[in-house]
Design a protein around this motif. Structure first.
Motif, PDB file in Angstrom:
ATOM      1  N   LEU A  45      14.953   5.431   6.573  1.00 22.30           N
ATOM      2  CA  LEU A  45      15.020   5.831   7.959  1.00 22.30           C
ATOM      3  C   LEU A  45      14.048   4.736   8.453  1.00 22.30           C
ATOM      4  O   LEU A  45      12.464   4.552   7.810  1.00 22.30           O
ATOM      5  N   LEU A  46      14.391   4.671   9.766  1.00 20.57           N
ATOM      6  CA  LEU A  46      13.479   3.912  10.515  1.00 20.57           C
ATOM      7  C   LEU A  46      12.041   4.352  11.094  1.00 20.57           C
ATOM      8  O   LEU A  46      11.184   2.971  10.528  1.00 20.57           O
ATOM      9  N   ASP A  47      11.819   5.005  10.574  1.00 16.73           N
ATOM     10  CA  ASP A  47      10.298   6.015  11.163  1.00 16.73           C
ATOM     11  C   ASP A  47       9.842   5.559   9.699  1.00 16.73           C
ATOM     12  O   ASP A  47       8.587   4.980  10.265  1.00 16.73           O
ATOM     13  N   ARG A  48      10.563   5.499   8.995  1.00 16.96           N
ATOM     14  CA  ARG A  48       9.783   5.561   7.476  1.00 16.96           C
ATOM     15  C   ARG A  48       9.361   4.174   7.093  1.00 16.96           C
ATOM     16  O   ARG A  48       8.423   3.168   7.172  1.00 16.96           O
ATOM     17  N   TYR A  49      10.503   2.870   7.825  1.00 21.32           N
ATOM     18  CA  TYR A  49      10.052   1.518   7.061  1.00 21.32           C
ATOM     19  C   TYR A  49       9.779   1.232   8.381  1.00 21.32           C
ATOM     20  O   TYR A  49       8.306   0.653   7.481  1.00 21.32           O
ATOM     21  N   GLU A  50       8.994   1.785   9.658  1.00 15.70           N
ATOM     22  CA  GLU A  50       8.037   1.197  10.088  1.00 15.70           C
ATOM     23  C   GLU A  50       6.776   2.009   9.896  1.00 15.70           C
ATOM     24  O   GLU A  50       5.861   0.982   9.855  1.00 15.70           O
ATOM     25  N   GLU A  51       6.873   3.164   9.561  1.00 13.77           N
ATOM     26  CA  GLU A  51       5.462   3.691   8.487  1.00 13.77           C
ATOM     27  C   GLU A  51       4.920   2.535   7.463  1.00 13.77           C
ATOM     28  O   GLU A  51       3.984   2.136   7.327  1.00 13.77           O
ATOM     29  N   LEU A  52       6.111   1.678   6.886  1.00 10.32           N
ATOM     30  CA  LEU A  52       5.633   1.037   5.788  1.00 10.32           C
ATOM     31  C   LEU A  52       5.440  -0.267   6.625  1.00 10.32           C
ATOM     32  O   LEU A  52       5.924  -1.321   5.091  1.00 10.32           O
ATOM     33  N   HIS A  53       5.272  -0.812   7.283  1.00 11.91           N
ATOM     34  CA  HIS A  53       5.308  -2.448   7.787  1.00 11.91           C
ATOM     35  C   HIS A  53       6.629  -2.791   7.753  1.00 11.91           C
ATOM     36  O   HIS A  53       6.210  -4.511   7.139  1.00 11.91           O
ATOM     37  N   ARG A  54       7.521  -2.416   7.375  1.00 18.14           N
ATOM     38  CA  ARG A  54       9.385  -2.932   7.448  1.00 18.14           C
ATOM     39  C   ARG A  54       9.310  -3.901   6.044  1.00 18.14           C
ATOM     40  O   ARG A  54       9.425  -4.293   5.889  1.00 18.14           O
ATOM     41  N   VAL A  55       8.615  -2.763   4.683  1.00 19.58           N
ATOM     42  CA  VAL A  55       8.674  -2.953   3.681  1.00 19.58           C
ATOM     43  C   VAL A  55       9.696  -2.125   3.010  1.00 19.58           C
ATOM     44  O   VAL A  55       9.708  -0.504   3.143  1.00 19.58           O
ATOM     45  N   CYS A  56      10.368  -2.524   2.239  1.00 19.44           N
ATOM     46  CA  CYS A  56      12.016  -1.579   2.239  1.00 19.44           C
ATOM     47  C   CYS A  56      11.536  -0.833   0.232  1.00 19.44           C
ATOM     48  O   CYS A  56      10.982  -1.065  -0.364  1.00 19.44           O
ATOM     49  N   PRO A  57      11.344   0.656   0.279  1.00 20.39           N
ATOM     50  CA  PRO A  57      10.605   1.189  -0.247  1.00 20.39           C
ATOM     51  C   PRO A  57      11.700   1.261  -1.825  1.00 20.39           C
ATOM     52  O   PRO A  57      11.064   2.174  -2.367  1.00 20.39           O
ATOM     53  N   ASN A  58      12.098   1.123  -2.003  1.00 20.58           N
ATOM     54  CA  ASN A  58      13.914   1.045  -2.421  1.00 20.58           C
ATOM     55  C   ASN A  58      13.882  -0.105  -3.288  1.00 20.58           C
ATOM     56  O   ASN A  58      13.419  -0.175  -4.931  1.00 20.58           O
ATOM     57  N   CYS A  59      12.921  -1.794  -2.994  1.00 23.38           N
ATOM     58  CA  CYS A  59      13.551  -2.788  -3.763  1.00 23.38           C
ATOM     59  C   CYS A  59      11.590  -3.795  -3.478  1.00 23.38           C
ATOM     60  O   CYS A  59      12.134  -4.812  -4.096  1.00 23.38           O
ATOM     61  N   ASN A  60      11.513  -3.311  -2.435  1.00 25.56           N
ATOM     62  CA  ASN A  60      10.167  -3.972  -2.023  1.00 25.56           C
ATOM     63  C   ASN A  60      10.461  -5.303  -1.058  1.00 25.56           C
ATOM     64  O   ASN A  60       9.513  -6.149  -1.400  1.00 25.56           O
ATOM     65  N   TYR A  61      11.354  -5.217  -0.757  1.00 28.71           N
ATOM     66  CA  TYR A  61      12.231  -6.638   0.071  1.00 28.71           C
ATOM     67  C   TYR A  61      10.712  -6.520   1.881  1.00 28.71           C
ATOM     68  O   TYR A  61      10.519  -5.286   2.300  1.00 28.71           O
ATOM     69  N   HIS A  62      10.161  -7.656   1.756  1.00 30.60           N
ATOM     70  CA  HIS A  62       9.351  -7.139   2.800  1.00 30.60           C
ATOM     71  C   HIS A  62      10.441  -8.109   4.297  1.00 30.60           C
ATOM     72  O   HIS A  62      10.589  -9.422   4.301  1.00 30.60           O
ATOM     73  N   GLY A  63       9.959  -6.994   5.012  1.00 27.50           N
ATOM     74  CA  GLY A  63      11.174  -6.868   6.190  1.00 27.50           C
ATOM     75  C   GLY A  63      10.248  -8.451   7.266  1.00 27.50           C
ATOM     76  O   GLY A  63       8.967  -8.328   7.249  1.00 27.50           O
ATOM     77  N   ARG A  64      10.907  -8.790   8.441  1.00 27.43           N
ATOM     78  CA  ARG A  64      10.267  -9.402   9.815  1.00 27.43           C
ATOM     79  C   ARG A  64       9.177  -9.161  10.123  1.00 27.43           C
ATOM     80  O   ARG A  64       9.892  -7.821  11.114  1.00 27.43           O
ATOM     81  N   LEU A  65       8.315  -9.565  10.384  1.00 24.92           N
ATOM     82  CA  LEU A  65       7.591  -8.765  11.582  1.00 24.92           C
ATOM     83  C   LEU A  65       7.334  -9.737  13.400  1.00 24.92           C
ATOM     84  O   LEU A  65       7.372 -10.927  12.631  1.00 24.92           O
ATOM     85  N   SER A  66       6.282  -8.877  13.325  1.00 32.90           N
ATOM     86  CA  SER A  66       6.159  -9.852  14.667  1.00 32.90           C
ATOM     87  C   SER A  66       5.084 -10.346  14.846  1.00 32.90           C
ATOM     88  O   SER A  66       4.343  -9.990  14.214  1.00 32.90           O
ATOM     89  N   THR A  67       5.015 -11.189  15.838  1.00 30.32           N
ATOM     90  CA  THR A  67       3.291 -12.175  15.767  1.00 30.32           C
ATOM     91  C   THR A  67       2.017 -10.794  15.740  1.00 30.32           C
ATOM     92  O   THR A  67       1.693 -10.412  15.520  1.00 30.32           O
ATOM     93  N   PRO A  68       2.735 -10.511  17.553  1.00 34.79           N
ATOM     94  CA  PRO A  68       1.316  -8.707  17.397  1.00 34.79           C
ATOM     95  C   PRO A  68       1.114  -7.823  16.560  1.00 34.79           C
ATOM     96  O   PRO A  68       0.546  -7.554  15.909  1.00 34.79           O
ATOM     97  N   GLU A  69       2.787  -7.916  15.735  1.00 36.52           N
ATOM     98  CA  GLU A  69       2.435  -7.123  14.342  1.00 36.52           C
ATOM     99  C   GLU A  69       1.602  -8.068  13.177  1.00 36.52           C
ATOM    100  O   GLU A  69       0.956  -6.901  12.567  1.00 36.52           O
TER     101      GLU A  69
END
Length: 286
Positions: free
Chosen positions: A40-64
């Protein structure tokens, strides 16, 4: 009868897809690039773009990245108005740059400056994959070089968050020259006895990996991120053999000694703060 059957079919379909009575089927989802699970996108954003299943750390923008890493309102930018020229007259390059500046709010692929991390000062740099895949052109090289020179002159540590597809082909040899230029600045900073920490984020590849990204005194990586020089297919075709599935992921690089530690995003701020204080930078001023 037909309406009742349609309702029954909707219930069965929701159960089959794993949805519950909260009507998650109407909520936007995103697919994890590593494990391919839907989140769920809102859950993904809540976790600062970290996958809750495999712990992959997604890409953040500079301000984030700035918001979750540095003390509130402590970031002070260097060279914010610097923009690339068109050294080899590459077709449509100026137009592409203008479009990206409008779209991302950035003037190029790296943002540098000073900041505090739990009170400890540092010169910092954040690369952003939204801007030409974080590729390294003349401005990226110049801003990083100036950041190291400022840190050397003021006896400050440097922390760089890297994310790049490598050298920027639209600037040709000028881009490749940035590898030597930034590496020289890192060497002078090191000779002055100062600390340099690199944080490798997804992806860190090409000429950036082959220069300043791999020169840190301490090399940290986020979990499951891609780290390498050439792509898998190029290497496999050259070596004529199949490579491991986790080849070029952070965990593989740590096991082979290229990365010193893997740190979860939620622990990154405290880890960096601890390292700075361990090296005596908590008593310095920017």
């Amino acid at each position: 009868m037909g309406e009742r059957f349609d309702n029954f079919f909707d219930v069965v379909k929701k159960r089959f897809n794993g949805y519950n009575n909260n009507d998650d089927s109407e909520r936007e989802t995103v697919k994890c690039p590593r494990c391919q699970s839907l989140i769920l996108l809102d859950r993904y954003e809540e976790l600062h773009r970290v996958c809750p299943n495999c712990n992959y750390h997604g890409r953040l923008s500079t301000p984030e990245r700035i918001e979750i890493t540095f003390d509130k309102d402590s970031f002070r930018e260097f060279d914010g108005d610097m923009i690339s020229c068109d050294p080899i007259s590459f077709p449509e390059y100026p137009e592409k740059q203008k479009e990206l500046r409008t779209k991302t709010g950035l003037n190029d692929a790296v943002t540098t400056g000073t900041a505090l991390i739990k009170g400890s000062p540092a010169v910092v740099g954040i690369m952003d994959s939204r801007y030409m895949m974080g590729s390294m052109g003349s401005v990226v090289g110049e801003k990083i070089t100036r950041a190291f020179e400022y840190a050397t002159d003021n006896h400050l540590p440097v922390i760089l968050f890297t994310a790049s597809g490598g050298a920027r082909m639209q600037e040709g040899i000028v881009s490749l020259m940035q590898m030597a230029k930034t590496s020289g600045a890192v060497k002078r900073h090191s000779d002055a006895g100062e600390l340099y920490i690199t944080v490798l984020t997804d992806p860190t590849t090409g000429g950036v990996t082959a220069s300043f990204a791999s020169l840190g005194d301490i090399i940290i990586a986020e979990p499951k991120v891609l780290i390498g020089f050439a792509g898998r297919r190029v290497i496999e075709s050259t070596m004529r053999q199949r490579l491991p599935e986790d080849f070029q992921l952070a965990e593989f690089m740590r096991d082979k000694g290229f990365v010193d530690m893997i740190v979860d995003r939620k622990k990154m701020r405290s880890t960096l703060s601890h390292l700075l204080k361990l090296h005596g930078y908590d008593k310095k001023e920017v």
